[in-house]
Design a protein around this motif. Structure first.
Motif, PDB file in Angstrom:
ATOM      1  N   LEU A  23      58.912  43.117  54.390  1.00 18.38           N
ATOM      2  CA  LEU A  23      58.324  43.884  55.494  1.00 18.38           C
ATOM      3  C   LEU A  23      59.217  43.915  56.727  1.00 18.38           C
ATOM      4  N   ARG A  37      52.510  50.972  54.509  1.00 18.28           N
ATOM      5  CA  ARG A  37      51.136  50.829  53.994  1.00 18.28           C
ATOM      6  C   ARG A  37      51.067  51.283  52.532  1.00 18.28           C
ATOM      7  N   LYS A  40      52.742  48.679  50.336  1.00 17.13           N
ATOM      8  CA  LYS A  40      51.851  47.520  50.180  1.00 17.13           C
ATOM      9  C   LYS A  40      50.771  47.801  49.148  1.00 17.13           C
ATOM     10  N   TYR A  43      52.330  47.850  45.684  1.00 22.42           N
ATOM     11  CA  TYR A  43      52.682  46.482  45.300  1.00 22.42           C
ATOM     12  C   TYR A  43      51.435  45.712  44.856  1.00 22.42           C
ATOM     13  N   ARG A  44      50.372  45.808  45.637  1.00 17.53           N
ATOM     14  CA  ARG A  44      49.133  45.092  45.298  1.00 17.53           C
ATOM     15  C   ARG A  44      48.551  45.569  43.977  1.00 17.53           C
TER      16      ARG A  44
END
Length: 123
Positions: A23, A37, A40, A43-44
């Protein structure tokens, strides 16, 4: 580092284990809040599952690739392509990662160059 590190990610440890998105580097390079965002979220969805029925690594990767909102973000496409490229025939796969489930069960996934996921349950 004996295996590939996907684009925009960090590794740590003697055997280079994925630790998340870089990040600080993304911010320094001028990525927008929306791009970060989206990265993220992708990735999650790939590496951090809400439950144990989330499917295989390939299924989760395909779900992100088919998500219309995320795939339109060039940074997400680049990250996904770097993961796919790591599993090309002459490549060595991506670094291992610890996959966290909401039930606090961790599985250590070792992604091999032969495109198969193997895991060892840690208690």
């Amino acid at each position: 580092v004996s295996q590939d590190v996907p684009k925009y990610m960090m590794v740590a440890g003697d055997r280079a284990e994925l630790r998340g998105l870089n990040l600080v580097g993304l911010t320094r390079r001028g990525f927008s809040i929306e791009e970060i965002r989206s990265l993220k979220t992708a990735y999650r969805k790939i590496f951090i599952c809400a439950d144990t029925t989330a499917g295989s690594f390939d299924e989760r990767l395909a779900q992100v690739e088919q998500h219309e909102g995320m795939i339109q973000v060039p940074a997400v496409r680049a990250m996904l392509q770097s993961i796919r490229d790591s599993f090309a025939e002459d490549r060595r796969g991506i670094c291992k990662y610890v996959m966290q489930f909401s039930s606090h069960v961790s599985l250590l996934y070792l992604l091999s160059a032969c495109r198969k996921s193997e895991f060892i349950k840690w208690e």
